[in-house]
Design a protein around this motif. Structure first.
Motif, PDB file in Angstrom:
ATOM      1  N   CYS A 166     -14.580   4.669  -7.804  1.00  0.00           N
ATOM      2  CA  CYS A 166     -13.288   5.365  -7.801  1.00  0.00           C
ATOM      3  C   CYS A 166     -13.454   6.882  -7.775  1.00  0.00           C
ATOM      4  O   CYS A 166     -12.498   7.610  -7.998  1.00  0.00           O
ATOM      5  CB  CYS A 166     -12.452   4.935  -9.002  1.00  0.00           C
ATOM      6  N   THR A 194      -7.391   8.480  -4.942  1.00  0.00           N
ATOM      7  CA  THR A 194      -5.988   8.376  -5.335  1.00  0.00           C
ATOM      8  C   THR A 194      -5.784   7.096  -6.141  1.00  0.00           C
ATOM      9  O   THR A 194      -6.585   6.153  -6.018  1.00  0.00           O
ATOM     10  CB  THR A 194      -5.064   8.335  -4.102  1.00  0.00           C
ATOM     11  N   SER A 241      -3.715   4.699  -5.636  1.00  0.00           N
ATOM     12  CA  SER A 241      -3.584   3.544  -4.744  1.00  0.00           C
ATOM     13  C   SER A 241      -4.944   3.119  -4.185  1.00  0.00           C
ATOM     14  O   SER A 241      -5.204   1.922  -4.021  1.00  0.00           O
ATOM     15  CB  SER A 241      -2.594   3.819  -3.613  1.00  0.00           C
ATOM     16  N   GLU A 242      -5.819   4.074  -3.913  1.00  0.00           N
ATOM     17  CA  GLU A 242      -7.168   3.734  -3.442  1.00  0.00           C
ATOM     18  C   GLU A 242      -7.961   3.021  -4.540  1.00  0.00           C
ATOM     19  O   GLU A 242      -8.658   2.032  -4.273  1.00  0.00           O
ATOM     20  CB  GLU A 242      -7.922   4.988  -2.995  1.00  0.00           C
ATOM     21  N   LEU A 292      -6.717   1.320  -7.080  1.00  0.00           N
ATOM     22  CA  LEU A 292      -6.110   0.007  -7.270  1.00  0.00           C
ATOM     23  C   LEU A 292      -6.623  -0.972  -6.223  1.00  0.00           C
ATOM     24  O   LEU A 292      -6.954  -2.121  -6.533  1.00  0.00           O
ATOM     25  CB  LEU A 292      -4.584   0.126  -7.204  1.00  0.00           C
ATOM     26  N   GLU A 293      -6.738  -0.525  -4.997  1.00  0.00           N
ATOM     27  CA  GLU A 293      -7.242  -1.369  -3.917  1.00  0.00           C
ATOM     28  C   GLU A 293      -8.702  -1.758  -4.164  1.00  0.00           C
ATOM     29  O   GLU A 293      -9.096  -2.895  -3.902  1.00  0.00           O
ATOM     30  CB  GLU A 293      -7.099  -0.648  -2.574  1.00  0.00           C
ATOM     31  N   LYS A 316      -8.625  -4.478  -6.785  1.00  0.00           N
ATOM     32  CA  LYS A 316      -8.037  -5.699  -6.223  1.00  0.00           C
ATOM     33  C   LYS A 316      -9.022  -6.417  -5.308  1.00  0.00           C
ATOM     34  O   LYS A 316      -9.106  -7.643  -5.323  1.00  0.00           O
ATOM     35  CB  LYS A 316      -6.750  -5.377  -5.468  1.00  0.00           C
ATOM     36  N   LEU A 365      -4.038   2.988 -14.206  1.00  0.00           N
ATOM     37  CA  LEU A 365      -3.427   2.148 -13.167  1.00  0.00           C
ATOM     38  C   LEU A 365      -2.434   1.134 -13.726  1.00  0.00           C
ATOM     39  O   LEU A 365      -1.800   0.412 -12.975  1.00  0.00           O
ATOM     40  CB  LEU A 365      -4.513   1.424 -12.368  1.00  0.00           C
TER      41      LEU A 365
END
Length: 86
Positions: free
Chosen positions: A11, A22, A24-25, A27-28, A31, A61
Motif C-alpha cells: 500500500c 489512495t 481505493s487502491e 482497498l483493491e 480485496k 479503510l
C-alpha cells in the motif's frame, strides 16, 4: 482468521517519500488477496512492527476486526509444536 502472504509495502506508492496509495487502491489490494470488510484479520510479520502498518491502513479503510500478533514469527518459530509452511 485470514492468513495471506503479501509484500509489506503493497500500500506504499513511493518508498523514498513514504507516500501511501489512495484508499481505493489500498482497498483493491486487500480485496484481491481475499480480505473483505467483514474479515477477521490478524496482522503479523517478523516481530510485529511492520504488521502495524497494515493494521493502520485497514483501520483507515473501515475494517474493524483487526489484531496484531505483537511478537509474530519471532515468537511462533521458536515453538517446535507450532506449524510453519514454507
Amino acid at each position: 482468521y485470514i492468513s495471506i502472504r503479501r509484500h509489506r509495502q503493497m500500500c506504499i506508492r513511493d518508498r523514498t517519500k513514504g507516500c501511501f496509495k489512495t484508499p481505493s487502491e489500498c482497498l483493491e489490494v486487500f480485496k484481491k488477496k481475499g480480505v473483505s470488510i467483514n474479515s477477521r484479520v490478524l496482522n503479523y510479520c517478523g516481530g510485529g512492527i511492520a504488521a502495524s502498518l497494515d493494521a493502520f491502513v485497514l483501520l483507515q479503510l473501515g475494517y474493524d476486526d483487526i489484531e496484531i500478533y505483537v511478537n509474530s514469527m519471532s515468537e511462533w518459530a521458536i515453538d517446535d509444536s507450532l506449524p510453519i509452511e514454507i
